[in-house]
Write an enzyme that holds these catalytic residues in place. Structure first.
Site, mmCIF file in Angstrom:
data_model
loop_
_atom_site.group_PDB
_atom_site.id
_atom_site.type_symbol
_atom_site.label_atom_id
_atom_site.label_comp_id
_atom_site.label_asym_id
_atom_site.label_seq_id
_atom_site.Cartn_x
_atom_site.Cartn_y
_atom_site.Cartn_z
ATOM 1 N N HIS A 161 37.608 9.205 30.501
ATOM 2 C CA HIS A 161 37.506 9.918 29.368
ATOM 3 C C HIS A 161 36.721 11.344 29.577
ATOM 4 O O HIS A 161 35.948 11.253 30.701
ATOM 5 C CB HIS A 161 36.735 9.593 28.117
ATOM 6 C CG HIS A 161 37.579 8.537 27.133
ATOM 7 N ND1 HIS A 161 37.043 7.520 26.783
ATOM 8 C CD2 HIS A 161 38.936 8.607 26.744
ATOM 9 C CE1 HIS A 161 37.855 6.774 26.027
ATOM 10 N NE2 HIS A 161 38.915 7.456 25.999
ATOM 11 N N CYS A 248 30.392 6.574 23.444
ATOM 12 C CA CYS A 248 31.380 5.741 22.612
ATOM 13 C C CYS A 248 30.940 4.767 21.656
ATOM 14 O O CYS A 248 31.724 4.530 20.645
ATOM 15 C CB CYS A 248 32.061 4.586 23.766
ATOM 16 S SG CYS A 248 32.138 5.094 25.345
HETATM 17 C C1 CIR Z 1 38.738 1.118 25.876
HETATM 18 O O1 CIR Z 1 39.344 0.928 26.707
HETATM 19 O O2 CIR Z 1 39.172 1.648 24.947
HETATM 20 C C2 CIR Z 1 37.375 0.563 25.675
HETATM 21 N N1 CIR Z 1 37.114 -0.596 26.546
HETATM 22 C C3 CIR Z 1 36.403 1.551 26.194
HETATM 23 C C4 CIR Z 1 36.507 2.820 25.361
HETATM 24 C C5 CIR Z 1 35.448 3.826 25.785
HETATM 25 N N2 CIR Z 1 35.099 4.711 24.942
HETATM 26 C C6 CIR Z 1 34.632 5.918 25.316
HETATM 27 O O3 CIR Z 1 34.455 6.205 26.335
HETATM 28 N N3 CIR Z 1 34.725 6.935 24.209
#
Ligand code: CIR
Length: 253
Positions: A161, A248
């Site tokens: 991201h 996140c």
């Molecule tokens: C995903 O793959 O969506 C989750 N395991 C990790 C999301 C991480 N979110 C973020 O960096 N904003």
């Protein structure tokens, strides 16, 4: 200045959630402790914290940041770019309606994960990644520009991201890693350069007087302290195993 934070407890299904890392299976008990530690860190920052219950149907839903982007006047409900996470927004929407009258929506075929959006003052940066596509980024840009903000779309090369590799610390300073170290979009900011072996430390959050950082990244922390930022360190290993950083885990507004 933030007044409110929303977090969501991880469920047992977390351990079967999405990941691209090869750091092993998360330990659920340690995960819960780390989530508690994150909440304690936020408590020090003098914000009202809303803790949503876990939902076992959505293994990745503790990563609430991906469901929405919040500004003082409006909320943007994202459209996460992976099938298993799209309906997390349906749970978040009524929670946010308690706080916001004006809601905007990213709509299919546009996709945006909140982790791909960084706000620095009146400027938004929107990353195009495996999760956020051009259509979604353009929808997002249009919404914020109509509301008086500026927006820059940035194509990611390697990062998961946008905010995996950059955070805004305040005082016109960003922490940057990898492909963002020399990225022209960020040249007007003072930079804390996160070394390659500490790359995970590029994702941190400024909440009022403090910067909450993942523990154990001494080089990055020293640079931040030398620049007069007050740090709170928290353990993050079980989030890291599933590609999650500190940003996140909360919605901040
Ligand atoms: C995903 O793959 O969506 C989750 N395991 C990790 C999301 C991480 N979110 C973020 O960096 N904003």
């Amino acid at each position: 200045m933030f007044n409110n934070i929303i977090v969501k407890k991880p469920g047992k299904s977390y351990v079967n959630g999405l990941t691209t890392s090869d750091l092993g299976k998360p330990d659920f008990d340690v995960l819960l402790e780390q989530h508690e530690a994150y909440i304690h860190a936020l408590e020090k920052c003098e914000v009202a914290i809303e803790v949503l219950p876990a939902n076992e149907d959505f293994p990745d839903s503790t990563f609430v940041e991906d469901t929405a982007v919040l500004t003082p006047k409006f909320a943007i409900i994202c459209n996460p770019g992976t099938e298993s996470r799209i309906d997390e927004t349906k749970e978040m929407e009524p929670v946010l309606k308690e706080h916001y009258k004006t809601m905007h929506y990213i709509q299919t075929p546009g996709y945006v994960d909140g982790g791909d959006v960084l706000q620095i003052k009146d400027q938004f940066y929107i990353g195009i990644s495996d999760r956020t596509n051009e259509d979604g980024a353009k929808q997002f840009k249009k919404i914020v520009e109509k509301n008086g903000y500026e927006a820059t779309i940035i194509s990611l090369k390697n990062f998961f991201h946008l905010k995996t590799g950059i955070s805004y610390l305040g005082n016109n300073t960003v922490a940057v890693a990898g492909e963002f170290i020399d990225h022209p979009a960020f040249n007007d900011y003072k930079k804390i350069i996160v070394p390659e072996e500490e790359e995970y430390a590029a994702n941190c959050i400024r909440v009022n007087d403090y910067v909450i950082v993942p523990e154990g990244f001494t080089n990055t922390h020293k640079q931040m302290k030398d620049a007069n930022f007050k740090l709170i360190e928290v353990p993050t290993s079980e989030f890291q195993k599933h590609d999650g950083g500190l940003s996140c885990l909360s919605l901040r507004f």
